[in-house]
Enzyme design. Structure first.
Site, PDB file in Angstrom:
ATOM      1  CG  ASP A 107      -3.167  11.711   0.294  1.00 48.78           C
ATOM      2  OD1 ASP A 107      -2.894  12.925   0.264  1.00 48.78           O
ATOM      3  OD2 ASP A 107      -2.459  10.824  -0.211  1.00 48.78           O
TER       4      ASP A 107
HETATM    5  N1  URA Z   1       2.021  10.481   1.486  1.00 44.37           N
HETATM    6  C1  URA Z   1       0.919  10.220   0.759  1.00 44.37           C
HETATM    7  O1  URA Z   1       1.016   9.780  -0.381  1.00 44.37           O
HETATM    8  N2  URA Z   1      -0.266  10.452   1.329  1.00 44.37           N
HETATM    9  C2  URA Z   1      -0.414  10.895   2.588  1.00 44.37           C
HETATM   10  O2  URA Z   1      -1.539  11.077   3.048  1.00 44.37           O
HETATM   11  C3  URA Z   1       0.729  11.160   3.338  1.00 44.37           C
HETATM   12  C4  URA Z   1       1.948  10.947   2.754  1.00 44.37           C
END
Ligand code: URA
Length: 240
Positions: A107
């Site tokens: 993310d």
């Molecule tokens: N899980 C998440 O919620 N975000 C990420 O960036 C990676 C795994």
């Protein structure tokens, strides 16, 4: 066999001999040999798979595939292009290699290990749902994690998919800090898993994937090439 001909100065830049202007200067100084002969013209075409390019006494080999680990900073998107935000590909533009893409996504606000490569086969194997490659995350949580929540995460939780998440490994690192190892890679998976047990992720960092461990000397935004050993671990399917 297809010939892979490129300009000598481009090849030298890609193999990190320096900037284009420095490479041109060093070519003029006679520091580059192709098949034993000193070459001074930057636009000389070389067949990167067959010709032997020696730069300051060091043989530069062509590599079809390259592999980098990036310590992804927050605020950068895991994509090759984006209309509004800087991307992880932008961060690696000084490598001189084009066609690099991130293996999987973190993310925008997640930091840590991101593998960048041009090897589609390896990426496919690492991301294939059937392979269950380990991904290790460290998460700062809003609330302390109850024993019951730990048990639920370890056995599988409902995040609104067809089935429960696969069993995860949970290690308590502090009052509100955990290390979570999962073998799937669903969208926002860690955040959704914690939400499913009544908690919230405040910050998230990936420290390992498929046996590849983030080099702690890399500051956010920095990257380095993988060693032969690290590539071999990933090639074996993430089994260290
Ligand atoms: N899980 C998440 O919620 N975000 C990420 O960036 C990676 C795994």
């Amino acid at each position: 066999m297809e010939e892979k001909k490129v300009r000598l100065d481009k090849f030298l830049c890609e193999r990190k001999a320096g900037t284009r202007s420095r490479v041109k200067k060093e070519l003029k100084q006679g520091l580059v040999k192709v098949n034993g002969e000193t070459v001074t013209e930057p636009d000389r075409k070389v067949d990167v798979e067959k010709d032997c390019v020696v730069y300051k006494g060091q043989t530069l080999r062509y590599r079809k595939y390259v592999y980098y680990m990036l310590n992804k900073p927050a605020g950068v998107v895991s994509a090759t292009r984006d209309n509004t935000c800087p991307t992880v590909t932008d961060l690696l533009k000084d490598t001189g290699f084009t066609g690099l893409f991130p293996v999987g996504r973190l993310d925008k606000d997640t930091v840590g290990l991101l593998l960048m490569t041009n090897d589609g086969g390896l990426a496919h194997r690492l991301l294939s749902p059937g392979k269950h490659v380990d991904k290790v995350y460290e998460a700062e949580l809003e609330d302390e994690l109850s024993e019951e929540a730990v048990k639920k995460l370890e056995s599988g939780v409902d995040i609104g998919e067809d089935r429960l998440t696969l069993p995860a490994k949970v290690e308590l690192l502090g009052e509100k800090r955990i290390r979570l190892t999962i073998t799937e890679g669903k969208f926002h998976q860690v955040k959704r898993m914690l939400r499913a047990v009544g908690n919230e992720v405040v910050s998230l960092r990936r420290s390992a994937m498929g046996g590849l461990v983030l080099d702690e000397s890399l500051r956010p935004g920095e990257y380095r090439e993988l060693s032969e050993e690290e590539i071999a671990v990933l090639q074996k399917g993430g089994m260290p």
